[in-house]
Design an enzyme around this catalytic site. Sequence first.
Site, short mmCIF file in Angstrom:
data_model
loop_
_atom_site.label_atom_id
_atom_site.label_comp_id
_atom_site.label_asym_id
_atom_site.label_seq_id
_atom_site.Cartn_x
_atom_site.Cartn_y
_atom_site.Cartn_z
NE ARG A 74 -3.74 0.01 0.22
CZ ARG A 74 -4.42 -0.48 -0.82
NH1 ARG A 74 -4.32 0.11 -1.99
NH2 ARG A 74 -5.17 -1.56 -0.70
NE ARG A 100 -1.45 -4.51 -7.51
CZ ARG A 100 -2.43 -3.89 -6.87
NH1 ARG A 100 -2.22 -2.71 -6.31
NH2 ARG A 100 -3.64 -4.42 -6.79
CG HIS A 170 -2.22 2.71 -8.35
ND1 HIS A 170 -2.33 3.33 -7.14
CD2 HIS A 170 -3.45 2.24 -8.64
CE1 HIS A 170 -3.56 3.22 -6.70
NE2 HIS A 170 -4.26 2.58 -7.58
CG ASP A 214 -11.71 5.17 -7.95
OD1 ASP A 214 -11.87 4.06 -7.38
OD2 ASP A 214 -10.92 5.35 -8.90
CD GLU A 273 -4.13 5.50 -9.70
OE1 GLU A 273 -4.47 4.60 -10.50
OE2 GLU A 273 -4.78 5.76 -8.68
#
Length: 303
Positions: A74, A100, A170, A214, A273
């Site tokens: 995170r 990732r 991101h 978002d 991002e």
Amino acid sequence: MNLVDTLNQQHALNETLQFREQAEQSIVAEVRTAQAEATIALQGAQVLSWRPVGEEPVIWLSPQARFAPGKSVRGGVPICWPWFGAHPGSSDLPAHGFARTVPWELEFTEVLAGGEVRLVFRLIESEDSERLWPYITPLLCSITVGRSLGIELTTRNEGGETVELTEALHTYFQVGDVRQVDVVGLDRCEYLDKVRDFQRDTQSGPISVSSEVDRVYLNTNREVVIKDPVLKRHIHIRKRGSGSSIVWNPWIEKSRQMGDMGEDGYLHMLCVESGNAFENAILLEPGAEHSLWVEYAVEAAGD
Ligand code: TA6
């Protein structure tokens, strides 16, 4: 000899670049120069921190970030590849692809003429990754650490069929108080609003955050700037080879559900991002190559 010792033997650059174990089976590269410090995990070729000398950290890492093989971390700069968001065909596949959460190989490191340190990583394919993505598309990530941070993600299609690729860097940026931040550069840009079931809308003026945000901004190659009056700085986000800019803050309830954002973590982070998502997907023909490039820079600013 263990991997940390091998890496230090093959790639260390005196005090400028060293390797160490960050947590259980999690190896990181530590960059320290007169210009900046950075930490990069071999899993995911993931930048975990970057701080130009004299600045507050620019990249945010959750105080509750978990480091375990195969688990996403995170914060930092997770690489979303070869798909962005939910898998287009199967919801039980990992969101944001697998790049990732798999090991990457360090190809080489160098100190550039300007004193920046450059590291080039290559994603290590495996039977698991080939099951998820049955194409021959080697992936490289070049990270340049200096007064600015440069990241370039390059996909080459060595197979015989065209592949459809979505991707993003991101990036979690550190802010003083997200409620006082303005994000500029996306005015009049169309976006898909995930909070409203991907309803299409158009941005009017700066973006501010007072609830969950978002949004996937589409068909934009513009520079985005995070204006932070608390830390008295502007973070400049330049990009090439990217048609989408995604702005995300989970706010209170989503942060609580995620469980690894830390106490009030959402107040000190904002994701901007740079990627290619939804209608900005990349169709990569056999033999073709595509690069997504970003550069982050910090400027002192009173406002
Ligand atoms: O980029 C925004 C987003 O797609 C959000 O919808 C949220 O899911 C975020 O990425 C984090 O995803 P992760 O899989 O890292 O928890």
